[in-house]
Enzyme design. Structure first.
Site, PDB file in Angstrom:
ATOM      1  N   HIS A  93       7.530  -2.769   4.906  1.00 20.29           N
ATOM      2  CA  HIS A  93       6.922  -1.796   5.814  1.00 20.29           C
ATOM      3  C   HIS A  93       5.828  -2.495   6.628  1.00 20.29           C
ATOM      4  CE1 HIS A  93       7.997   2.048   3.331  1.00 20.29           C
ATOM      5  NE2 HIS A  93       8.793   1.934   4.383  1.00 20.29           N
TER       6      HIS A  93
ATOM      7  N   CYS B 198      -0.345   2.757   1.371  1.00 23.75           N
ATOM      8  CA  CYS B 198       0.873   3.505   1.054  1.00 23.75           C
ATOM      9  C   CYS B 198       0.542   4.884   0.489  1.00 23.75           C
ATOM     10  CB  CYS B 198       1.726   2.735   0.050  1.00 23.75           C
ATOM     11  SG  CYS B 198       2.485   1.233   0.690  1.00 23.75           S
TER      12      CYS B 198
END
Length: 292
Positions: free
Chosen positions: A180, A283
């Site tokens: 990511h 996250c």
């Protein structure tokens, strides 16, 4: 001077200003690693839900102590990765671009997050393209940096641009450990430039990107902090910043030093248990940017 630092590291430190933030988080009540969708996940390695909860609580308490607001979405049995709320959408000015996960194991999270937002009156835009929210979309000034290579598709970059009407800069990730964008770039703060132009400070790990993306980042952000591979590998860049306070992994010692040299206040929070699922501080933190 380290090869991982830009020349700006030697410049005088600036006066940083902490800005109020509003976040969405989810308690890791069902946290475990029962499948593998990234290199960090090893179901054979035991996880400790109690430790994950305690570490998560430290992050939650840190945000509150800094004066930020934190809202909570209820965890759902069978969706252990809901704790990584950053993947649940991308929010600018009260508009929510929903997530559509690549892997079936996380698929139900998308509708769960969109329902949460819709029930609270947010303007939710249901996605057509595969994207994993603020995991792969970062707002830097007025520009959206968009990651692809492992999770979000290139077509989602077009879609997010249409939803928000902003410039989108595509960046390609090449190291599967950094699947990511928010594992390879940290947005540190927006800075008001000359003639009202918005600039922003970022930190990033050059080796996580292909050569074309490295060139884009070097040109657009010449003053960026470039972190070492060692700091990147402990998810040092998966951090949250309010413009002055930067919440980072305690293992990212080099990054901590770089931040202090730039006038930031790094605050260490250990989320090592949640790293077993491939996630860190950012996250677990979805920024809620309400309408102006």
């Amino acid at each position: 001077m380290s090869t991982h630092e830009s020349a700006a590291t030697a410049a005088p430190t600036q006066q940083r200003v902490a800005q109020h933030r509003r976040y969405l988080m989810c308690r890791p009540e069902h946290f475990t690693v029962s499948y593998t969708i990234n290199p960090w996940m090893e179901p054979a390695n035991p996880t400790d839900t109690a430790v994950a909860l305690r570490q998560w609580q430290d992050l939650y308490d840190t945000y509150l102590a800094l004066g930020h607001e934190v809202e909570l979405i209820d965890p759902i049995q069978g969706l252990p990765d809901m704790v990584y709320t950053a993947n649940g959408g991308f929010v600018i000015d009260g508009v929510v671009y929903g997530a559509k996960f690549r892997f079936r194991e996380r698929g139900p999270e998308g509708p769960a997050f969109m329902d949460w937002f819709a029930e609270r009156g947010w303007d939710v835009r249901e996605p057509v393209e595969v994207n994993e929210g603020e995991g792969d979309f970062l707002l830097v000034g007025d520009t959206i940096l968009a990651g692809t290579g492992f999770r979000s598709t290139g077509d989602s970059h077009r879609e997010v641009g249409e939803v928000f009407g902003r410039e989108v800069v595509s960046l390609t990730l090449v190291d599967p450990r950094f699947y990511h964008l928010d594992t390879a770039i940290a947005v540190l703060d927006p800075v008001q430039g000359p003639e009202g132009v918005d600039h922003a400070n970022i930190a990033y790990l050059p080796s996580a990107f292909d050569e074309a993306s490295q060139a884009i980042l070097a040109e657009r952000y010449p003053d960026a902090i470039r972190v070492s591979d060692d700091d990147g590998a402990v998810f040092g860049l998966n951090s949250a910043s309010d413009g002055y306070n930067v919440i980072i992994s305690p293992r990212a010692a080099g990054f901590e030093k770089q931040l202090r040299e730039r006038g930031y206040n790094p605050i260490m929070v250990d989320l090592s248990e949640l790293l077993l699922g491939g996630g860190g501080i950012k996250c677990c933190t979805l920024e809620l940017r309400a309408g102006r």
